[in-house]
Design a protein around this motif. Structure first.
Motif, mmCIF file in Angstrom:
data_model
loop_
_atom_site.group_PDB
_atom_site.id
_atom_site.type_symbol
_atom_site.label_atom_id
_atom_site.label_comp_id
_atom_site.label_asym_id
_atom_site.label_seq_id
_atom_site.Cartn_x
_atom_site.Cartn_y
_atom_site.Cartn_z
ATOM 1 N N ASP A 179 -18.150 68.717 16.215
ATOM 2 C CA ASP A 179 -18.978 68.237 15.104
ATOM 3 C C ASP A 179 -18.482 68.870 13.802
ATOM 4 O OD1 ASP A 179 -20.935 67.324 13.410
ATOM 5 O OD2 ASP A 179 -22.548 68.531 14.285
ATOM 6 N N TYR A 227 -11.636 59.867 11.670
ATOM 7 C CA TYR A 227 -11.783 60.701 12.862
ATOM 8 C C TYR A 227 -12.145 59.900 14.110
ATOM 9 C CZ TYR A 227 -11.551 64.368 9.378
ATOM 10 O OH TYR A 227 -11.134 65.178 8.361
ATOM 11 N N GLU A 228 -13.079 58.973 14.001
ATOM 12 C CA GLU A 228 -13.479 58.200 15.176
ATOM 13 C C GLU A 228 -12.362 57.305 15.689
ATOM 14 O OE1 GLU A 228 -15.956 58.316 17.313
ATOM 15 O OE2 GLU A 228 -16.587 60.123 16.240
ATOM 16 N N LYS A 237 -9.763 59.524 17.379
ATOM 17 C CA LYS A 237 -10.344 60.064 18.614
ATOM 18 C C LYS A 237 -10.328 59.005 19.716
ATOM 19 C CE LYS A 237 -14.842 61.691 20.314
ATOM 20 N NZ LYS A 237 -16.232 62.003 19.914
ATOM 21 N N SER A 238 -10.705 57.790 19.374
ATOM 22 C CA SER A 238 -10.724 56.697 20.352
ATOM 23 C C SER A 238 -9.329 56.365 20.857
ATOM 24 C CB SER A 238 -11.365 55.452 19.734
ATOM 25 O OG SER A 238 -12.708 55.697 19.387
ATOM 26 N N SER A 263 -10.959 67.037 18.397
ATOM 27 C CA SER A 263 -11.480 65.902 17.624
ATOM 28 C C SER A 263 -12.936 65.612 17.953
ATOM 29 C CB SER A 263 -10.628 64.653 17.869
ATOM 30 O OG SER A 263 -10.890 64.082 19.143
ATOM 31 N N CYS A 264 -13.441 66.209 19.037
ATOM 32 C CA CYS A 264 -14.832 65.986 19.442
ATOM 33 C C CYS A 264 -15.801 66.967 18.781
ATOM 34 C CB CYS A 264 -14.964 66.103 20.959
ATOM 35 S SG CYS A 264 -14.090 64.821 21.869
#
Length: 292
Positions: A89, A2-3, A6-7, A86-87
């Motif tokens: 939680d 996910y990170e 997202k980035s 994607s942000c």
């Protein structure tokens, strides 16, 4: 996953966003979920109407993170909405799913496009299966395309029945089949036999069948389907002949290989890879008119 995804989406976005747009979006990404959901809806009022064009390196990295996933040609609003999702939680499943379901329940067409486009990125993928299969039945073409084209979610999660419905609807509506991720890998005998019946109906009406349809038949060629190959070889349309040659070439069915050998000029071009399925990937289909 996910990170990194997202980035990367943020990197693609900020390549072309203005500083004001970037600042607004970044603030929404760390806001309370209800504010983030409000931003999801409000995005078209804040962001430009331009379209995304990731660099070749970004596109390759995106495919490496989620194979078969692409944002090429998306609007900035669509990509921004997916980034906002994607942000969210993901630690509390019940709360996370409730937020996503609320967006689905209240979405207009373009918001649905973003939601279905985001499915490969969402947590708890099994939770969205009903929504995804429902999109296949949508009468809104852009909603169908969001779930079916350049979207790996159906390949990984659809049942055979749901997968076949997705492919058949794409064929009936002249969608570019080569953009369905996993098309060839998830081909199955039930689907192929249905496609054969469909082809006979089209031919009887003096219409034609997209050549990519026959890409699905190679693993399942039999005596019945071989008659379809003969029909294609005898067609006046070069694409039909090439599709039959490729289908037979990629088959382990000996009568199909023998049939191909009776057309030596076609056998030569497929053997030397001068013709591949890539040559028959068309996005401007109109099979409801008479044969080209």
């Amino acid at each position: 996953m996910y990170e990194p995804i997202k980035s990367l989406l943020w990197e693609i976005l900020t390549t072309h966003l203005t500083s004001a747009e970037s600042e607004w979006l970044e603030q929404q990404g760390v806001a309370h979920p209800l504010e983030l959901m409000t931003a999801f809806v409000a995005a078209p009022r804040i962001l430009s109407k331009r379209f995304v064009q990731p660099s070749p390196e970004q596109a390759a990295e995106l495919d490496n993170l989620i194979e078969g996933f692409s944002v090429d040609g998306w609007s900035f609003v669509r990509l921004s909405r997916v980034w906002l999702l994607s942000c969210l939680d993901t630690s509390n499943k019940e709360e996370y799913c409730r937020h996503i379901e609320t967006l689905f329940d209240t979405a207009e067409m373009n918001e649905l496009v973003a939601l279905y486009s985001a499915l490969p990125l969402l947590a708890y993928p099994e939770q969205w299966l009903f929504r995804a299969t429902d999109a296949v039945r949508s009468n809104m073409g852009v909603v169908y395309e969001a779930i079916a084209l350049r979207n790996p979610y159906p390949y990984h999660h659809f049942s055979e029945l749901a997968w076949n419905q997705l492919v058949l609807k794409g064929i009936f509506n002249d969608k570019p089949l080569h953009l369905i991720y996993g098309l060839e890998e998830r081909s199955n005998e039930k689907l192929v036999l249905t496609l054969s019946d469909f082809a006979h109906e089209r031919w009887a009406a003096g219409r034609w069948v997209a050549p990519q349809v026959w890409r699905l038949t190679s693993k399942f060629l039999n005596e019945t389907l071989l008659e379809d190959m003969k029909h294609l070889f005898q067609s006046d349309v070069e694409y039909d002949q090439q599709a039959a040659a490729l289908a037979c070439y990629h088959s382990n069915y000996e009568p199909a290989l023998q049939l191909l050998a009776s057309y030596p000029h076609l056998e030569k071009v497929v053997n030397t890879h001068h013709i591949t399925w890539t040559n028959l990937e068309f996005s401007d289909l109109n099979t409801y008119v008479s044969k080209p």
